[in-house]
Design a protein around this motif. Structure first.
Motif, PDB file in Angstrom:
ATOM      1  N   LEU A 129       0.813  -1.223   0.000  1.00 29.50           N
ATOM      2  CA  LEU A 129       0.000   0.000   0.000  1.00 29.50           C
ATOM      3  C   LEU A 129       0.842   1.267   0.000  1.00 29.50           C
ATOM      4  N   ARG A 130       2.144   1.134   0.061  1.00 37.89           N
ATOM      5  CA  ARG A 130       2.954   2.359  -0.022  1.00 37.89           C
ATOM      6  C   ARG A 130       2.863   2.935  -1.422  1.00 37.89           C
ATOM      7  N   GLY A 144      -8.766   2.405  -4.795  1.00 37.07           N
ATOM      8  CA  GLY A 144      -9.473   2.208  -3.537  1.00 37.07           C
ATOM      9  C   GLY A 144      -8.596   2.323  -2.313  1.00 37.07           C
ATOM     10  N   GLN A 145      -7.431   2.926  -2.486  1.00 38.36           N
ATOM     11  CA  GLN A 145      -6.456   2.996  -1.398  1.00 38.36           C
ATOM     12  C   GLN A 145      -6.996   3.597  -0.113  1.00 38.36           C
ATOM     13  N   ARG A 146      -7.682   4.735  -0.271  1.00 37.39           N
ATOM     14  CA  ARG A 146      -8.174   5.436   0.936  1.00 37.39           C
ATOM     15  C   ARG A 146      -9.142   4.573   1.713  1.00 37.39           C
ATOM     16  N   ALA A 202       2.785  -1.662 -14.029  1.00 35.99           N
ATOM     17  CA  ALA A 202       2.242  -2.918 -14.491  1.00 35.99           C
ATOM     18  C   ALA A 202       3.377  -3.794 -15.048  1.00 35.99           C
ATOM     19  N   ARG A 203       4.296  -3.152 -15.731  1.00 33.91           N
ATOM     20  CA  ARG A 203       5.395  -3.901 -16.327  1.00 33.91           C
ATOM     21  C   ARG A 203       6.296  -4.496 -15.242  1.00 33.91           C
ATOM     22  N   GLY A 211       1.993  -7.461 -11.779  1.00 33.85           N
ATOM     23  CA  GLY A 211       0.557  -7.312 -11.850  1.00 33.85           C
ATOM     24  C   GLY A 211      -0.267  -7.409 -10.593  1.00 33.85           C
ATOM     25  N   SER A 212      -0.692  -8.587 -10.232  1.00 32.83           N
ATOM     26  CA  SER A 212      -1.906  -8.701  -9.438  1.00 32.83           C
ATOM     27  C   SER A 212      -1.734  -8.270  -7.989  1.00 32.83           C
ATOM     28  N   SER A 213      -2.759  -7.593  -7.500  1.00 31.00           N
ATOM     29  CA  SER A 213      -2.803  -7.231  -6.089  1.00 31.00           C
ATOM     30  C   SER A 213      -4.080  -7.764  -5.481  1.00 31.00           C
ATOM     31  N   TRP A 214      -4.631  -8.806  -6.071  1.00 33.79           N
ATOM     32  CA  TRP A 214      -5.911  -9.326  -5.596  1.00 33.79           C
ATOM     33  C   TRP A 214      -5.838  -9.712  -4.132  1.00 33.79           C
TER      34      TRP A 214
END
Lengths: 305, 280
Positions: free
Chosen positions: A106-107, A112-114, B10-11, B15-18
């Motif tokens: 999250l840095r 939707g970060q906030r 993205a590169r 990618g994913s942060s699900w």
């Protein structure tokens, strides 16, 4: 006199030019805060230490250390240290392990970060009692957690989550998480992302980057979070009573101190228990700081400011 | 903005942060479940066995207001919270400024001494401090509660405000001094206006903590000087003869109080700045 004069010497005077000595003037603003800490913290602490060395009642004839001997010599009292440690250490470790990847990710901005940050921080406001009351209902035999487990056929009988070790564990883990997360987030956002990019350019895989670059850079943050989390969880008290088993497995050391002071009115013995508590706490903080100095010393480049 | 910002990431990211969303959702679900259990119970006429209460009522809030003297307790909480915040700021702002601006021998031990109260459990110094206050006839009084709460609040104030002052350009002060301003004038006319947003934000955070701090108030307060947390604890502890719904109602009032202050704080400051990082 000298101080006031020093402080008023205006522009032309180079710092510490006069008399070659220290200029105390700039330090005057710190004095009130220092005085408060000395009077309201250092003095009571010393007073408590002195008080603990003057046993009263049945222990009065046992010598200076009778209060300590009584605490360590009684299995029931001694057990409160273990009861506390087996909550504080795993809870702190769990919260660190959960907060670290989140704070690190999250840095950098994320859609939707906030909202995400707010959701992670809001439990701060729940307060021990609401958390405890909510847990008693949510995890109770007819609560939603057990209803869901029964409906999914994961269990046959309602599970007992509260009024035991598990209840205090869950309550502490939730209450402690926001602070751990915030501290780590602050440090993670101060680490220059170019350092990791450089490591990547030089061919380091994700594991090497994590172990050799990221974690060492975050070491001060991890140490700060671990220390603050341990202070908070080690002094657990209300939740140990409300969702725990205060007469048994969750009779924590803070509760032992409180009972000595306010149920038996033995302030010297209570002070002795408080001193034991402080000693354990400071040993832990010292260990954390030592471990952190082994991990890495140096700039993380830039930082926020 | 996001398109530009995201392209290079993205590169490099793969990618994913699900998992972030999954973890946050799981945590939020657990917390929401616990909160809603208490909240629904506080507005339930009765709740036996079903997924939802059997009916709804505001009775328990009226009960809490009357039976637990909620209005008075809220008043005490506000008085204590605001007094502690203001006093910690008055004491902490000058100290934070000095720590941010001056390198002097003994700075590190001094800083350690100032933050030490945050590193030991409140109950360790709280018990002897309570004994001292009772000896000084301050035990059980509102003044006593305010005094003890300053102990952990002041280090916190110093820690979060030092970085704010570090970010202010020292040239501004030098310019003011060249133009003939004395130290007090520089502080009042130059520094304080610049630092004011930071000081206010710090104040809100101190307030959040002061409202939530339990142990010290618990040790010192008397029947007429209990803050909401402590009153709530006593109520929950002696639960036997009080309806659980009324305790929940009081707990919800407590949470809303804290939440309002925290949301105000989050509006003013990026949570990243809410933490402690002091130059070493």
């Amino acid at each position: 006199m000298q101080r006031a004069a020093g402080a008023r010497v205006g522009p032309g005077t180079a710092p510490r030019a006069r008399r070659g000595g220290l200029r105390w003037g700039p330090l005057v603003p710190i004095a009130p805060a220092l005085l408060v800490v000395l009077v309201l913290f250092v003095y009571p602490f010393a007073y408590g230490l002195a008080l603990s060395l003057h046993p009263i009642g049945a222990l009065a004839r046992g010598g200076m250390l009778a209060n300590y001997a009584a605490f360590f010599g009684t299995p029931w009292e001694r057990a409160s240290i273990w009861n506390t440690l087996r909550l504080a250490v795993p809870v702190s470790a769990l919260d660190l392990a959960l907060a670290l990847p989140l704070a690190y990710r999250l840095r950098r901005p994320l859609p939707g970060q906030r909202l995400i940050t707010a959701l992670l921080v809001i439990p701060m406001t729940l307060g021990t009692v609401l958390l405890a009351e909510g847990m008693i209902e949510f995890f109770g035999p007819a609560g939603w957690a057990n209803k869901a487990l029964l409906a999914l056929h994961l269990v046959r009988m309602p599970v007992q989550f509260v009024h035991n070790y598990t209840g205090v564990f869950i309550s502490l883990a939730i209450a402690d998480f926001p602070a751990v997360f915030l501290v780590l987030l602050g440090y993670a956002s101060g680490v220059d992302p170019r350092l990791e990019q450089a490591a990547r350019t030089l061919g380091a895989g994700w594991w090497a980057r994590l172990r050799r670059v990221t974690l060492p850079l975050l070491a001060p943050g991890i140490a700060a979070a671990a220390a603050l989390s341990f202070v908070a969880t080690f002094s657990v008290f209300p939740s140990a009573v409300l969702v725990g088993e205060p007469a048994g497995s969750t009779r924590v050391i803070a509760l032992a101190a409180w009972q000595a002071a306010y149920e038996q009115f033995d302030y010297p013995r209570a002070s002795a228990i408080a001193m034991v508590m402080a000693a354990i706490e400071l040993v832990f903080v010292a260990l954390v700081l030592a471990a952190r100095n082994r991990a890495y010393r140096g700039p993380t480049i830039g930082g926020r400011g | 903005m996001s398109a530009v910002a995201r392209a290079p990431r993205a590169r490099t990211d793969g990618g994913s942060s699900w998992w972030v969303y999954a973890a946050v959702a799981a945590f939020a679900l657990l917390v929401a479940g616990i909160f809603l259990s208490a909240f629904l119970n506080s507005i339930a006429s009765s709740w036996f066995g079903g997924w939802l209460p059997d009916g709804y009522t505001m009775r328990w809030y009226r009960f809490a207001l009357a039976e637990f003297n909620l209005g008075y307790v809220l008043w005490v909480t506000v008085v204590v919270g605001v007094s502690v915040t203001v006093l910690s700021l008055i004491l902490g702002v000058p100290a934070a400024y000095v720590l941010a601006r001056h390198a002097f021998p003994g700075r590190a031990p001094l800083l350690l001494l100032l933050v030490l109260p945050m590193l030991v459990p409140p109950i360790t110094y709280g018990i002897p401090l309570a004994a001292m206050l009772y000896a000084a006839h301050l035990g059980g009084s509102l003044a006593g509660v305010i005094v003890v709460n300053i102990v952990p609040a002041l280090p916190f104030a110093v820690l979060i405000m030092t970085p704010f002052f570090e970010q202010i350009d020292p040239n501004l002060e030098r310019a003011a001094r060249t133009l003939g301003a004395g130290p007090v004038q520089v502080f009042r006319r130059v520094l304080l206006p610049i630092a004011l947003p930071g000081v206010l934000a710090a104040g809100l955070l101190i307030l959040v903590r002061a409202i939530a701090l339990f142990e010290l108030t618990f040790l010192v307060s008397g029947a007429r000087s209990q803050t909401l947390v402590v009153a709530l604890y006593y109520t929950a502890f002696a639960a036997g003869n009080r309806p659980a719904q009324a305790i929940d109602a009081m707990a919800v009032v407590y949470m809303v109080t804290g939440l309002v202050v925290l949301l105000a704080a989050l509006r003013f400051i990026n949570p990243v700045n809410m933490v402690i990082r002091v130059r070493q």
